[in-house]
Design a protein around this motif. Structure first.
Motif, PDB file in Angstrom:
ATOM      1  N   GLN A  56       0.830  -1.204   0.000  1.00 29.58           N
ATOM      2  CA  GLN A  56       0.000   0.000   0.000  1.00 29.58           C
ATOM      3  C   GLN A  56       0.869   1.260   0.000  1.00 29.58           C
ATOM      4  O   GLN A  56       1.954   1.284   0.572  1.00 29.58           O
ATOM      5  N   ARG A  57       0.362   2.327  -0.639  1.00 28.91           N
ATOM      6  CA  ARG A  57       0.990   3.645  -0.599  1.00 28.91           C
ATOM      7  C   ARG A  57      -0.095   4.671  -0.294  1.00 28.91           C
ATOM      8  O   ARG A  57      -1.072   4.770  -1.009  1.00 28.91           O
ATOM      9  N   TRP A  58       0.105   5.419   0.791  1.00 27.90           N
ATOM     10  CA  TRP A  58      -0.840   6.458   1.179  1.00 27.90           C
ATOM     11  C   TRP A  58      -0.141   7.810   1.121  1.00 27.90           C
ATOM     12  O   TRP A  58       1.068   7.903   1.311  1.00 27.90           O
ATOM     13  N   PHE A  59      -0.927   8.854   0.940  1.00 27.75           N
ATOM     14  CA  PHE A  59      -0.426  10.233   0.941  1.00 27.75           C
ATOM     15  C   PHE A  59       0.757  10.423  -0.011  1.00 27.75           C
ATOM     16  O   PHE A  59       1.736  11.091   0.327  1.00 27.75           O
ATOM     17  N   HIS A  65       5.933   8.808   0.009  1.00 28.18           N
ATOM     18  CA  HIS A  65       4.648   8.225   0.395  1.00 28.18           C
ATOM     19  C   HIS A  65       4.752   7.584   1.771  1.00 28.18           C
ATOM     20  O   HIS A  65       5.844   7.365   2.291  1.00 28.18           O
ATOM     21  N   SER A  67       3.940   4.167   3.796  1.00 22.13           N
ATOM     22  CA  SER A  67       3.678   2.745   3.634  1.00 22.13           C
ATOM     23  C   SER A  67       4.094   2.074   4.930  1.00 22.13           C
ATOM     24  O   SER A  67       3.986   2.673   5.989  1.00 22.13           O
TER      25      SER A  67
END
Length: 184
Positions: A56-59, A65, A67
């Motif tokens: 997953q990669r957020w923001f 990012h 993770s």
């Protein structure tokens, strides 16, 4: 000298167990394995761990990012004043599992910052110098910074263990650790 040899043997055994799992990296079992050394005025710690990256990669933005990864660990704590008796040594084994959030470059290389909160089970109750943890179950949290190359991850962590006042006394134990992880 005898204690140092015993610690070296245990540390080598811990590292061998974790790195033996490296053969499973191709099947996706682990992405890296690490060894940590920590100290504070009352004790020393040696820890071997295996990590599995999240996909997953957020923001995401500006080439960075949020993770993270899962970390399973096995540690040895060497206490130097067990039950508040100076010179009375005690070794405690600690098994842990921690989800870790990491803010890093999209390439996963270079500088990073991370934080994690996990669960740990101690082989016996912690009583060293003037600190006592009254349960074998402890939370472990950390904040850290580091630098990652294609094969190595080098980091510095501040780590804290306590039982969140589930039971008293809950003196807590703090560490500064240095981590070296090899990426498969």
């Amino acid at each position: 000298m005898r204690t140092l040899k015993k610690l070296a043997t245990v540390a080598a055994s811990l590292a061998a167990v974790v790195f033996a799992q490296a053969g499973h990296a191709a099947e996706g079992f682990v992405d890296s394995a690490s060894f940590e050394v920590g100290t504070n005025p009352q004790q020393r710690m040696f820890r071997a761990a295996a990590q599995k990256d999240w996909q997953q990669r957020w923001f995401a933005g500006s080439g960075r990012h949020l993770s993270g990864y899962w970390e399973g660990s096995l540690a040895l704590w060497q206490l130097d004043a067990y039950r508040n008796v100076p010179g009375q040594e005690k070794n405690i084994a600690v098994i842990g599992f921690t989800p870790v959030l990491r803010y890093q470059a999209d390439s996963k290389l270079g500088l990073y910052a991370e934080a994690g909160i996990g669960v740990n089970l101690f082989s016996s109750l912690y009583k060293n110098r003037d600190k006592e943890l009254s349960t074998a179950f402890q939370f472990g949290d950390h904040v850290g910074v580091g630098y990652t190359t294609p094969k190595w991850d080098l980091g510095l962590r501040f780590q804290h263990y306590s039982n969140a006042s589930i039971k008293r006394p809950n003196g807590g134990a703090n560490w500064v650790t240095v981590k070296a992880a090899y990426r498969f």
